[in-house]
Design an enzyme around this catalytic site. Sequence first.
Site, mmCIF file in Angstrom:
data_model
loop_
_atom_site.group_PDB
_atom_site.id
_atom_site.type_symbol
_atom_site.label_atom_id
_atom_site.label_comp_id
_atom_site.label_asym_id
_atom_site.label_seq_id
_atom_site.Cartn_x
_atom_site.Cartn_y
_atom_site.Cartn_z
ATOM 1 C CD GLU A 268 -2.794 1.275 2.532
ATOM 2 O OE1 GLU A 268 -2.250 0.398 3.589
ATOM 3 O OE2 GLU A 268 -3.877 1.584 2.647
ATOM 4 C CD GLU B 173 -6.583 9.865 5.846
ATOM 5 O OE1 GLU B 173 -5.466 9.804 5.572
ATOM 6 O OE2 GLU B 173 -7.146 9.158 6.685
#
Lengths: 222, 297
Positions: A117, A208
């Site tokens: 990731e 985010e």
Amino acid sequence: MHSMRFFMSQVYRIALFALAIVGLATITASAQTVYNNGTGYNQGFFYSLYTSGGSSNMTFSSQYAGNYALSFSNVNDVVGGKGWNPGGYRTVGYNVGAASGYNNISIYGWTTSPLVEYYICEFGSLYTGNAQYKGSVSSDGHNYNTYEHQQVNQPSIQGTATFEQYLDNWGGSSTGSNHAVNTGNHFNHWNNIGMHMGNFNYMILGTEAYSGRSGYVNATVW
Amino acid sequence: MRRQFIWAVTVVVFGVMAFASLASGSSANAPGNLVLVEGGIFRNAKSNYYGKGVSVSDFYIGKYEVTQKEWTEVMGSNPSKFVGETLPVDSVNWYDAVEYCNKRSIKEGLKPYYKIDKTQKDPNNKPDPQFGDLDSMKWTVTINPGANGYRLPTEAEWEYAAGGGQQSKSYTYSGSNDVEEVAWYFRNSGDKPLSGPWLWPVVQQNHDQTKPVGTKKPNELGLYDMSGNVREWCWDWYSDTLPSNVPDPQGSASGSTRVWKGGGWMGDAFSDESAFRGSLAGNGTGPDQGVRVARNK
């Protein structure tokens, strides 16, 4: 003759009206708004919006296929973005017209075999408190600090897994102008220091924000 | 006329029953909820073992993933995150799975397939080359090859069965080329369908979870949920390379992780492909990790 001209004129008006309707429908179809949570496709791009606590909405412009405008208010956590499947070696172009209240705006994606990731942070910063510092890389005119973090028995695109997170942290980008992320520079750098990549899955430019923040981000990718 | 009609109906009914029996493998002669899988070489062209000279012998495999009812009756407790008698048991590590096999064998009067030594650290359980020593349990588990008790399928057996065995139609997923037909995975396991990228917060928010076993279409052998719902432990140590020209491969002699197959509710469709190979440390688990049992014929 007169009646023929009148008839043609009516046909022309009807055709124009029909075109206007089709055009409006097209704009309506692409200029959609998602509230709080949603995933799907918009004008050829993946999109996703997740909100925990507070509220948010993400609107897609009909003018630019890769555009999203994300508004959020008092969120515990919000993640929203647009991107590609599969990701990979490409020059990601982006322009963030306005940005406030975010924690980070990053290229985010996954590879498999090995399962990785990864984040390439353009605005703000990533949390690296429990990650291992692995040096730095210069790309697109600035330096990113590289970190590696092990995730044990954590959720992933192939289910519960033990895998690595790769983090390239910069965060010094600016609003209102075009920027580029040559992802290959990051991937090659990671590979060169033993942080190997696998087969590319999706990749997005994501925003985010968390800890009760409110704000607005208008971003376009290409 | 009436007699002819009855005769015609009888022929059709028996014909359908015969076809159904053929299409669902040999569950009629198998004990419990097991299906007898006729062995042979791999016929699924998408299998990792296709054309590699690998074969498997006849064996039994569970028609369904082990349910929480089946688990609790044997083990006395339920580790699952998502609770329901007809849901597959989840949050099972590899050691739990082999212990379940033995306890169920004893309960049913069968000879346990595994010899489990919890006091002796397994010397074949090596540190992970990337992540180090993840497995703190390292029980030494060996097999009684001739025992008739429950066991985990080998990776080859699992892939053979998922791929349809001798009746294979070379599907990508177990029983279909359309993942939606046969598998519960992250896009269809929650409140509403998800169509965007996999993001864990989105999957969580959508309340994705396990589903009752046997509610999707079965594969060519009549096996349900081989793709999706929960991932299934195999016996094998994981290795990057697979054997060729060998009957009944058992996996590497040592390793650091055990193989899981089939994908689960949490992951994306690619992990539901019958050929996809996953692995996790033996003591590792999560709410998408379950088990399906097998037995020798």
